[in-house]
Design an enzyme around this catalytic site. Structure first.
Site, PDB file in Angstrom:
ATOM      1  N   PRO A 221       0.794  -1.230   0.000  1.00  0.00           N
ATOM      2  CA  PRO A 221       0.000   0.000   0.000  1.00  0.00           C
ATOM      3  C   PRO A 221       0.834   1.292   0.000  1.00  0.00           C
ATOM      4  O   PRO A 221       0.256   2.370  -0.037  1.00  0.00           O
ATOM      5  CB  PRO A 221      -0.826  -0.117   1.280  1.00  0.00           C
ATOM      6  CG  PRO A 221       0.037  -0.921   2.202  1.00  0.00           C
ATOM      7  CD  PRO A 221       0.781  -1.901   1.334  1.00  0.00           C
ATOM      8  N   ASP A 239       2.963  -1.300  -8.825  1.00  0.00           N
ATOM      9  CA  ASP A 239       2.188  -2.384  -8.201  1.00  0.00           C
ATOM     10  C   ASP A 239       0.792  -2.352  -8.826  1.00  0.00           C
ATOM     11  O   ASP A 239       0.194  -1.271  -8.932  1.00  0.00           O
ATOM     12  CB  ASP A 239       2.092  -2.160  -6.673  1.00  0.00           C
ATOM     13  CG  ASP A 239       1.689  -3.426  -5.929  1.00  0.00           C
ATOM     14  OD1 ASP A 239       0.711  -4.085  -6.331  1.00  0.00           O
ATOM     15  OD2 ASP A 239       2.373  -3.760  -4.949  1.00  0.00           O
ATOM     16  N   ASP A 277       9.984  -5.230  -2.650  1.00  0.00           N
ATOM     17  CA  ASP A 277       9.372  -5.945  -1.519  1.00  0.00           C
ATOM     18  C   ASP A 277       8.217  -6.796  -2.055  1.00  0.00           C
ATOM     19  O   ASP A 277       7.240  -7.054  -1.347  1.00  0.00           O
ATOM     20  CB  ASP A 277       8.883  -4.906  -0.487  1.00  0.00           C
ATOM     21  CG  ASP A 277       8.488  -5.512   0.846  1.00  0.00           C
ATOM     22  OD1 ASP A 277       9.039  -6.572   1.210  1.00  0.00           O
ATOM     23  OD2 ASP A 277       7.623  -4.924   1.536  1.00  0.00           O
ATOM     24  N   LYS A 307      11.594 -13.484  -0.095  1.00  0.00           N
ATOM     25  CA  LYS A 307      10.514 -14.142   0.660  1.00  0.00           C
ATOM     26  C   LYS A 307      10.785 -15.651   0.640  1.00  0.00           C
ATOM     27  O   LYS A 307      10.758 -16.263  -0.439  1.00  0.00           O
ATOM     28  CB  LYS A 307       9.143 -13.869   0.037  1.00  0.00           C
ATOM     29  CG  LYS A 307       8.911 -12.431  -0.405  1.00  0.00           C
ATOM     30  CD  LYS A 307       8.627 -11.508   0.749  1.00  0.00           C
ATOM     31  CE  LYS A 307       8.421 -10.095   0.249  1.00  0.00           C
ATOM     32  NZ  LYS A 307       8.386  -9.082   1.264  1.00  0.00           N
TER      33      LYS A 307
HETATM   34  C1  LIG Z   1       4.442  -7.019   1.064  1.00  0.00           C
HETATM   35  S1  LIG Z   1       3.569  -6.086  -0.102  1.00  0.00           S
HETATM   36  C2  LIG Z   1       4.592  -4.673  -0.254  1.00  0.00           C
HETATM   37  C3  LIG Z   1       4.482  -3.722   0.902  1.00  0.00           C
HETATM   38  C4  LIG Z   1       5.151  -2.407   0.640  1.00  0.00           C
HETATM   39  N1  LIG Z   1       6.586  -2.529   0.560  1.00  0.00           N
HETATM   40  C5  LIG Z   1       4.830  -1.380   1.685  1.00  0.00           C
HETATM   41  O1  LIG Z   1       5.734  -0.912   2.377  1.00  0.00           O
HETATM   42  O2  LIG Z   1       3.679  -1.002   1.820  1.00  0.00           O
HETATM   43  C6  LIG Z   1       3.862  -6.973  -1.577  1.00  0.00           C
HETATM   44  C7  LIG Z   1       3.286  -6.361  -2.812  1.00  0.00           C
HETATM   45  O3  LIG Z   1       3.863  -6.999  -3.958  1.00  0.00           O
HETATM   46  C8  LIG Z   1       2.959  -6.837  -5.005  1.00  0.00           C
HETATM   47  N2  LIG Z   1       3.337  -7.689  -6.141  1.00  0.00           N
HETATM   48  C9  LIG Z   1       3.336  -9.043  -6.213  1.00  0.00           C
HETATM   49  N3  LIG Z   1       3.732  -9.440  -7.451  1.00  0.00           N
HETATM   50  C10 LIG Z   1       4.023  -8.307  -8.144  1.00  0.00           C
HETATM   51  C11 LIG Z   1       4.505  -8.049  -9.469  1.00  0.00           C
HETATM   52  N4  LIG Z   1       4.760  -9.056 -10.301  1.00  0.00           N
HETATM   53  N5  LIG Z   1       4.702  -6.778  -9.836  1.00  0.00           N
HETATM   54  C12 LIG Z   1       4.445  -5.751  -8.993  1.00  0.00           C
HETATM   55  N6  LIG Z   1       3.984  -5.934  -7.727  1.00  0.00           N
HETATM   56  C13 LIG Z   1       3.776  -7.187  -7.319  1.00  0.00           C
HETATM   57  C14 LIG Z   1       1.613  -7.160  -4.384  1.00  0.00           C
HETATM   58  O4  LIG Z   1       0.554  -6.602  -5.133  1.00  0.00           O
HETATM   59  C15 LIG Z   1       1.781  -6.533  -2.994  1.00  0.00           C
HETATM   60  O5  LIG Z   1       1.165  -5.272  -2.953  1.00  0.00           O
END
Ligand SMILES: C[S@@+](CC[C@H](N)C(=O)[O-])C[C@H]1O[C@@H](n2cnc3c(N)ncnc32)[C@H](O)[C@@H]1O
Length: 370
Positions: A221, A239, A277, A307
Site C-alpha cells: 500500500p 504495483d 518488496d 521471501k
Molecule cells: C508485502 S507487499 C509490499 C508492501 C510495501 N513494501 C509497503 O511498504 O507497503 C507486496 C506487494 O507486492 C505486489 N506484487 C506481487 N507481485 C508483483 C509483481 N509481479 N509486480 C508488482 N507488484 C507485485 C503485491 O501486489 C503486494 O502489494
C-alpha cells in the site's frame, strides 16, 4: 557465586529469529567447520564456540560470507544459573560491576539487557534489571547509556542461564539488545513493512541517496514509498494494487498500476535506487532484480526482501545471492529483526562497491583469543 572467567576461547552468544535457529546453526557450521560447538540456550539464542575463534572473526564472517540468519553477537564472560537470579537481581548487578572493573573501562559504554524468547521464569522485567545495573555502575562513577557507544556490556537471560559479557559494538552486528531493533509506529505510517526499511538504515551503514529517483517494485500500500519520499526521493511506485490515499496527492509519487515485469519491459528510465518488496519467490524476484539493474545509475543501490518458503532457507538465500551477483555486489544480507519469513539484501550495481569501513579503535582490553 558461579563465575566462569573467560576461557581461552570465550563462547559467543548469538541471536536469531525463533524459526531460523537451525538455519543459523547450519550457516555457522558451514563457515567454521566441525569443531564449532553450538548449543541452543533459548528459542532465539545460542552459544557458539570454536577453538581459537573470537567474536571479531565471527562478526566479520557474518558480514562477508555472509551468514544471514545470525542477527546479533555478544562475547560471553560470565554465566550465572537463572535459578539463582530469577527472584533476586543482586548477583547479576554485582557481576556486571565486577566485569566492568576487570576490563578497566573508563569511557562511557552501553548497557544492554534482554530476556531470550521463552524466558518466563523471572520475577522482574528486563528494564528493571537495566535500571538496577545502571544505578550501581553510575554509583561507582561509570557513565552508562543504552546505545551509541563503542563498547557494550550485555546481559542476556535465558531459561537456564544468565550470561554477561563485554565486547565492542562493531562485533555485535547491531547496537540493539539481542538485535531487537525497537522502532515506534508513527501516525503517518502506512504499513508495518516500513519498519524493515527503517531497520535496514539503522543497522547497516549504507550511503542512502538524499535526492534523485527511486523505483519501488511491489509498492502497495505504499509504506516503502512513504519512507523513500521522506528521504527526498521522487518515487515510481509499481504495483497492480492501489496505494494508500495519503500518497495520491503527492506530486513526488508516480503510481504505475502494473507488474514489475511489464514496467521494466517498457521503461527507459534510470534510477538512483531500486527497492523490491514484492510477494514473490526468491528465484523470480532475483530475475526481476537482474532486469532492474539495467535501469540503475552507476553505483545505484538495490534493496530486495527475499521471501522464503519453509524448506532449506539457507540454500534458497545462497542461490539468490549467487544469482544477484551476476549484476550486483552484495553489500549486506541479513534476516533483520523486522523480517518475518524473509531476508533483506542490500546490493550495489556491480563495479561500484565502496570498501567496507574499518573497525573503530576503542581502547578496550583485547580479547585474548583475538
Ligand atoms: C508485502 S507487499 C509490499 C508492501 C510495501 N513494501 C509497503 O511498504 O507497503 C507486496 C506487494 O507486492 C505486489 N506484487 C506481487 N507481485 C508483483 C509483481 N509481479 N509486480 C508488482 N507488484 C507485485 C503485491 O501486489 C503486494 O502489494
Amino acid at each position: 557465586m558461579d563465575f566462569s572467567p573467560g576461557s581461552a576461547t570465550p563462547a559467543i552468544i548469538f541471536s536469531t529469529a525463533e524459526d531460523y535457529f537451525d538455519a543459523a546453526r547450519q550457516e555457522l557450521r558451514a563457515a567454521f567447520g566441525k569443531a564449532a560447538q553450538i548449543e541452543r540456550l533459548g528459542r532465539d539464542t545460542g552459544s557458539f564456540t570454536a577453538p581459537g575463534v573470537a567474536i571479531a572473526q565471527v562478526a566479520e564472517v557474518c558480514q562477508i560470507r555472509p551468514i544471514v540468519f545470525v542477527q546479533h553477537l555478544m562475547r560471553e564472560m560470565a554465566r550465572l544459573p537463572t535459578s539463582t537470579v530469577a527472584a533476586d537481581m543482586t548477583p547479576v548487578v554485582a557481576m556486571a560491576l565486577r566485569l566492568v572493573r576487570e576490563q578497566g573501562i573508563a569511557a562511557p559504554f552501553a548497557l544492554q539487557v534482554w530476556f531470550s524468547s521463552g524466558t518466563t521464569n523471572m520475577r522482574y522485567q528486563s528494564d528493571e534489571l537495566w535500571r538496577q545495573i545502571a544505578a550501581e555502575l553510575t554509583a561507582h562513577g561509570y557513565t552508562v547509556a543504552r546505545g551509541g557507544q563503542p563498547i557494550i556490556l550485555s546481559v542476556c537471560l535465558t531459561p537456564q542461564v544468565a550470561i554477561l559479557g563485554i565486547n565492542i559494538t562493531d562485533d555485535a552486528l547491531t547496537d540493539w539488545p539481542g538485535g531487537r531493533v525497537g522502532l515506534a509506529k508513527s501516525a503517518a505510517q502506512i504499513s508495518r513493512a516500513e519498519f524493515k526499511l527503517e531497520e535496514l538504515r539503522k543497522v547497516f551503514a549504507v550511503a542512502w541517496p538524499s535526492a534523485g529517483t527511486a523505483l519501488d517494485l511491489g509498492a502497495s500500500p505504499g509504506g516503502w514509498t512513504r519512507v523513500l519520499r521522506h528521504s527526498g526521493l521522487t518515487v515510481w511506485a509499481v504495483d497492480p494494487a492501489a496505494l494508500d490515499p495519503r500518497l495520491a496527492t503527492d506530486p513526488g509519487v508516480h503510481h504505475i498500476p502494473t507488474t514489475a515485469h511489464d514496467f521494466l519491459a517498457t521503461t527507459t528510465m534510470r534510477f538512483d535506487i531500486v527497492v523490491n518488496d514484492m510477494r514473490m519467490d526468491p528465484d523470480p524476484s532475483c530475475q526481476v532484480m537482474l532486469r532492474a539493474a539495467r535501469h540503475l545509475k552507476p553505483g545505484g543501490l538495490a534493496v530486495v526482501t527475499l521471501k522464503l518458503f519453509p524448506r532449506n532457507p539457507v540454500a534458497q538465500v545462497h542461490r539468490a545471492l549467487a544469482s544477484l551477483h551476476e549484476a550486483y555486489t552484495i553489500v549486506h544480507a541479513r534476516q533483520l529483526y523486522h523480517n518475518r519469513h524473509e531476508v533483506t539484501v542490500v546490493a550495489q550495481r556491480a563495479g561500484h562497491h565502496e570498501p567496507m569501513q574499518s573497525r573503530a579503535s576503542t581502547g578496550m582490553k583485547s580479547d585474548s583469543s583475538r
